[in-house]
Design an enzyme around this catalytic site. Structure first.
Site, short mmCIF file in Angstrom:
data_model
loop_
_atom_site.label_atom_id
_atom_site.label_comp_id
_atom_site.label_asym_id
_atom_site.label_seq_id
_atom_site.Cartn_x
_atom_site.Cartn_y
_atom_site.Cartn_z
N ASP A 16 0.78 -1.43 -0.40
CA ASP A 16 -0.09 0.28 0.17
C ASP A 16 0.87 1.35 0.28
OD1 ASP A 16 -2.20 1.50 0.14
OD2 ASP A 16 -2.39 0.95 2.56
N ASP A 111 -3.17 2.67 -5.79
CA ASP A 111 -2.22 2.74 -4.65
C ASP A 111 -1.89 1.03 -3.96
OD1 ASP A 111 -4.43 3.25 -3.59
OD2 ASP A 111 -3.66 4.66 -2.21
N GLU A 112 -2.19 0.15 -4.71
CA GLU A 112 -2.50 -0.72 -3.47
C GLU A 112 -2.82 -2.09 -4.34
OE1 GLU A 112 -5.05 -0.86 0.07
OE2 GLU A 112 -6.71 -1.72 -1.42
#
Length: 422
Positions: A16, A111-112
């Site tokens: 993350d 973003d993950e």
């Protein structure tokens, strides 16, 4: 956290990126480092917070918060509009770093991403060492990430939050229930306010309480979701990491634009539909998707939302075709002088290979897609436009209607593998 024991069994990581949008902006503006930074639209533009730096979060600012409230909480914050092209480019670099370690990568958002580094599958290296290497490689890009490592996605997601920012938490095989049991039920993804209220009403306040609950009682309380939550709470949800090629295709891709000044004329609304359709089409072409159903979404000044759909005779990723459908829907959905604050265009029906007629809520008609020399010319123009914007950013080349609307609102785009936005 110790690495003196060999890792035996599944090793699922969740990477993350920390305050990603804000971190990318700080790369371009090092003088902002250490200061409260908020990425999003300002209150005067009816904006919301996309991301806040950790300095801003100390004041209570968080993503999806109305900008008007965030401004009151942190009046000294630096505000910046999102630069999604830059975020996507850096996100792609991070995903390539993970793919260098394993082909089993499931990106959940910009973003993950989950990744499978189970020993013996593609490497015999200690999974913890791989995670530390990834953190160092991401840091070399000028940003930071946090990683959770465990035997299940559920635990890895929770573990990734434990030591943010730039933290690593490993829950070794056999320690799953020990790690989960004392945590509040809100720590588990998928438990919203309504579900949490039901669980606490029956005395369940920790994940351990869910793990020990009677299955039939959970079923009565939450339906089929109940037993699934219990399995996850026991650390026994062994769903695999599924790369993009194996995942179910997105049901819809959409773009929306909110305007600080309500649109009250048909020409302005028509321009908005064209502009948002162009963005949706570009997203489709970037993802190699074509759809058969166009949806128009209007949010009026009283915050009520109205939608309508139209079926196409053939799948398309053509912005002009999408815009033509959107304008037909606009003619039927909007009635002067209703003020409109948001316009959205979505397209779905990616998994339907056969053209079909969809009933319009407002007696619309099916829209024919063109197949002509003119269409071929338009396709070449779209491809050239996509190439320029891909290389130099979305603002490098704009239509006249975009320039007209630039001062009226900001645009956001959404896609979801699990649900329709409209």
């Amino acid at each position: 956290m110790t690495q003196n024991k060999e890792w035996h069994g599944r090793a699922i990581g969740l990477l993350d990126l920390d305050a990603f949008f804000a971190s990318v902006e700080i790369l371009d503006h090092p003088e902002w480092r250490g200061k409260p930074l908020i990425v999003g639209g300002r209150a005067k533009d009816r904006g919301v917070v996309s991301t806040a730096s950790y300095e801003a979060r100390r004041y209570g600012v968080h993503s999806a918060m109305p900008s008007s409230y965030a401004e009151r909480l942190c009046p000294q914050a630096i505000w910046v509009k999102p630069h999604f092209d830059h975020y996507r480019a850096l996100s792609h670099q991070v995903m390539r770093l993970i793919l260098n370690e394993t082909p089993l990568v499931e990106q959940m958002s910009i973003d993950e991403a989950y990744f499978d580094v189970t020993p013996g599958r593609y490497s015999n290296e200690d999974p913890r060492a791989i995670c530390y290497r990834l953190m160092d490689e991401v840091a070399a890009l000028g940003i930071s990430c946090s990683i959770g490592l465990s035997t299940t996605k559920t635990i890895s997601k929770i573990a990734s939050e434990k030591y943010k920012p730039h933290g690593f938490c490993a829950v070794e095989p056999g320690q799953e229930r020990v790690f989960l049991a004392p945590l509040p039920i809100s720590a588990m993804s998928g438990i919203g306010k309504a579900t949490a209220k039901k669980l606490t009403t029956y005395g369940m306040r920790t994940i351990g309480d869910i793990a020990e609950a009677d299955t039939e009682e959970l079923t009565r309380l939450l339906g089929v979701m109940g037993p699934r939550l219990k399995i996850r709470a026991q650390g026994k949800d062994y769903s695999p990491v599924r790369p993009a090629a194996e995942r179910r295709q997105a049901k819809s891709i959409s773009s929306e634009r909110t305007f600080p000044r309500d649109l009250i004329t048909f020409p302005d609304l028509r321009s908005a539909v064209k502009a948002v359709s162009e963005h949706t089409g570009r997203r489709l072409r970037a993802d190699n998707l074509k759809g058969t159903t166009v949806t128009l979404k209007l949010r009026y000044s009283d915050l009520s939302i109205h939608t309508a759909q139209m079926g196409l005779t053939a799948p398309t990723d053509d912005s002009h075709t999408i815009a033509a459908a959107g304008q037909k829907l606009l003619e039927q959905l909007w009635h002067s002088p209703q003020p409109v604050r948001l316009v959205g265009i979505g397209i779905s029906g990616f998994d339907n290979p056969k053209p079909r007629q969809l009933q319009l809520p407002l007696d619309g008609k099916q829209l024919d897609t063109a197949d002509s020399a003119e269409q071929e010319r338009d396709n070449r123009l779209l491809k050239a436009t996509d190439d320029i914007q891909r290389r130099f950013g979305s603002q490098a080349l704009s239509y006249g209607r975009d320039i007209r609307l630039n001062n009226l609102g900001s645009q956001s785009d959404t896609d979801s593998p699990s649900d329709h936005r409209y």
